[in-house]
Design a protein around this motif. Structure first.
Motif: not given
Lengths: 379, 293
Positions: B12-19, B29-30, B35-40
């Motif tokens: 899970l990526v906490q703060g996935i939508t930030g720059r 991912l590359e 990576v299955v989820a993000g949280v914002t």
């Protein structure tokens, strides 16, 4: 951020810890007015942010007006461990039966506050702690549960405190923990804590170092951080958001991490001396590196500049643009050596080369330093 | 399988939508990371590089089975998000951000201790298992699969050492950024224990620095429990003595903290001291830790 003694003393006093009556002075005339209010003898204490101030001659006493004038003349405007004394704190001289110690710090390994009390205090506290370990006791604190009066009593019993003094000392230590917690301190300490002949306590010094990372959210609660950095270049570093350390050599260093910067300094230091140390942290932009170049090269007498950065979180190709723009706009004459590896490294090298930077593409910092020695003519 | 990351790791990526969160998610991912989820908060329903975004960690875990997380949120929001991730059932957390108040980190460390959560950082580049995946910001081009585990207090020096090893034909079994703060969530001896237990790791390098007591505590652990060859580099021998940690620091930990003290403690535990990073290349060859050995 370390607070001045007088600032920390005000905080302790507000929390109910007994502190001698006192006043600040920046001239002998002011000192005289303050002392008149307190009655002689008085202590005169240089307000500089260094440890070991007493042993360096920054604390003196005065028994009358004449002596006060002399002592103020000796301290005001003079340097103690390289820092200029702008103000002195004049305090009542308190009769001392015994000097004790109380302190709280962060145990980095356990990740918990640790509270320390000792029956021995004063300038030689560390040696006393080594010599008679029984005189010192400490307890580690659960950061959620906190430090309560019964913890203080238990600790003070360990160093042999009993009777009416036990209750008074418990009050001081419990309030000291409140200061540690409320002001997000890394260190909060009273040394010495005086036990007076009448059987009360008095904090004869006050140390409070606030965590730099908490200064932002303590705005308005703690004194203005701008008054606490002495070196003008280091102040400028803080303003642009980087760590800048001023040193006394002639090679400038910009790195993207503290470890890499220290290593660059260690390797350079075998033959040359670093003039400064600038660490960007993870916020590199074109503008930031332009300003870093400006800051580092504002130091007079530089022979060369080493840039040592990695592109992990940092867009080093953007940083490279700032470096080159600075070199061209300011027509920088000294040689610049750069090692920049990681994400988008090829693009970064191309940009740097367009500004005449000596680019090192090998991994070890030694290779960059070899290049540096070569360009300053020390092969 | 690898240290702290294996085939079952769902990130899970906490703060996935930030720059930073967004670009680092792309690079994770590359590199093959699952990576299955993000949280914002407030961005639930969006997608970042094909990864679904949720408003809360609880929803992300329920919908995707995420069991590890990596943080790219600003320092003031880290403590709250850490509690949220622990409550949601995340078992391994990597805290990348810097400048998190120490009093917050102490609470995070105590929370991790009570809930059995393993966490790295703060101020860490994260963890990378070459060829398997990474949680964090390590630039993939410097790493190669192999037998040597690296743990570093400094982020940039972890890259430097991995790069030097890779140049010398010695890949890495895992590279761990311990974090550079006065308090870190996982101490050095705990990390060395994982290296000792990992069957892909045949030797280890500690990259330490002046200050604190981590290396001294590690020396005690190594003397008692480590059988694999260990080398260590300590940065900062010429650094100006930092702000003194008052008397309290000296009373708590005695002489701990100097480069010389760390060298002595580690040497006594049988650790080889590297005078500078480039010597790591010679050391791995001498101990047969290169990939062709």
């Amino acid at each position: 951020m370390r607070l001045h003694e007088h600032e920390a003393a005000d905080i302790f006093e507000k929390l109910g810890i007994p502190v001698p009556r006192r006043g600040l002075a920046s001239s002998p005339e002011e000192a005289r007015l303050v002392a008149k209010d307190l009655s002689y003898p008085v202590m005169v204490k240089a307000q500089v942010l260094v440890g070991g101030r007493g042993l360096a001659g920054g604390i003196k006493d005065a028994k009358d007006e004449e002596e006060l004038e002399k002592v103020c003349g000796q301290l005001l405007g003079k340097e103690i461990k390289g820092l200029k004394v702008e103000t002195v704190l004049i305090t009542q001289k308190v009769p001392v039966e015994r000097e004790m110690y109380m302190g709280i710090t962060v145990d980095g390994f356990e990740g918990k506050p640790v509270v320390i009390a000792s029956m021995e205090g004063g300038v030689h506290i560390e040696k006393a702690a080594e010599k008679s370990p029984g005189a010192v006791a400490s307890v580690s604190v659960d950061p959620f549960f906190g430090f309560h009066p019964y913890h203080a009593r238990g600790l003070l019993r360990q160093i042999g405190m009993t009777g009416p003094l036990l209750g008074k000392a418990t009050g001081v230590l419990t309030q000291l923990y409140k200061a540690f917690s409320r002001y997000e301190a890394l260190i909060c300490e009273i040394n010495p804590l005086a036990m007076t002949p009448e059987g009360s306590f008095m904090a004869l010094d006050a140390v409070l170092e606030v965590d730099d990372s908490a200064v932002g959210r303590l705005k308005g609660v703690i004194p203005d951080p701008k008054t606490h950095l002495e070196n003008p270049l280091e102040k400028k570093g803080k303003e642009i958001g980087v760590t800048y350390l001023d040193l006394d050599g002639d090679i400038g260093i910009i790195s993207s991490g503290a470890g890499l910067g220290m290593t660059s300094m260690d390797i350079i230091g075998d033959k040359l001396k670093p003039a400064n140390f600038l660490e960007t942290g993870g916020g590199i932009t074109e503008e930031l590196l332009y300003r870093c170049m400006e800051l580092v090269t504002s130091k007079p007498g530089l022979k060369a500049l080493l840039i040592n950065v990695y592109g992990g979180i940092n867009p080093i190709h953007e940083g490279a643009k700032g470096v080159v723009r600075f070199i061209k706009e300011r027509d920088l004459k000294i040689p610049v050596v750069a090692k920049a590896l990681g994400n988008r490294q090829e693009e970064t090298w191309e940009i740097l080369r367009s500004g005449g930077v000596h680019v090192v593409t090998e991994t070890p910092t030694e290779k960059a330093v070899e290049k540096l020695f070569e360009v300053v003519g020390m092969v | 399988m690898g240290v702290l990351i294996d085939d079952n790791t769902k990130v899970l990526v906490q703060g996935i939508t930030g720059r930073i969160g967004s670009v680092q998610t792309k690079w994770m991912l590359e590199y093959g990371t699952n990576v299955v989820a993000g949280v914002t908060p407030g961005k639930g329903g969006a997608e970042v590089h094909g990864v679904p975004v949720f408003d809360t960690a609880e929803e992300a875990v329920r919908e995707t089975g995420a069991n590890a997380s990596v943080f790219f949120v600003p320092a003031p929001f880290v403590l709250d998000a850490f509690y949220e991730n622990v409550d949601a059932g995340i078992k391994f957390i990597v805290i990348v951000p810097e400048h998190i108040p120490v009093h917050d980190v102490m609470k995070m460390k105590e929370t991790a201790r009570r809930s059995g959560v393993v966490a790295l950082g703060p101020t860490t580049p994260g963890i990378l298992v070459p060829g398997k995946g990474k949680l964090g910001i390590m630039p993939a081009s410097l790493f190669a699969p192999g037998k040597v585990a690296i743990v570093s207090r400094s982020g940039t020096l972890s890259y430097e050492f991995a790069g030097i090893l890779s140049d010398n034909g010695a890949g890495q079994s895992v590279v761990v950024g311990m974090g550079a703060d006065p308090v870190v969530l996982m101490n050095l001896p705990e990390i060395l224990k994982l290296f000792e237990e990992d069957k892909h790791t045949h030797g280890m390098i500690i990259v330490g620095e002046v200050g604190g007591a981590q290396e001294e505590m590690a020396a005690e652990f190594i003397a008692a429990h480590v059988t694999k060859p260990v080398a260590a580099y300590i940065a900062g021998k010429l650094s100006p003595p930092g702000k003194r940690m008052g008397h309290a620091g000296a009373i708590v930990r005695g002489k701990a903290g100097t480069v010389q003290g760390k060298h002595e403690a580690l040497q006594k535990a049988g650790v080889h001291i590297l005078a500078s990073p480039i010597e790591a290349g010679h050391w791995v060859k001498k101990h047969g830790l290169a990939n062709n050995a």
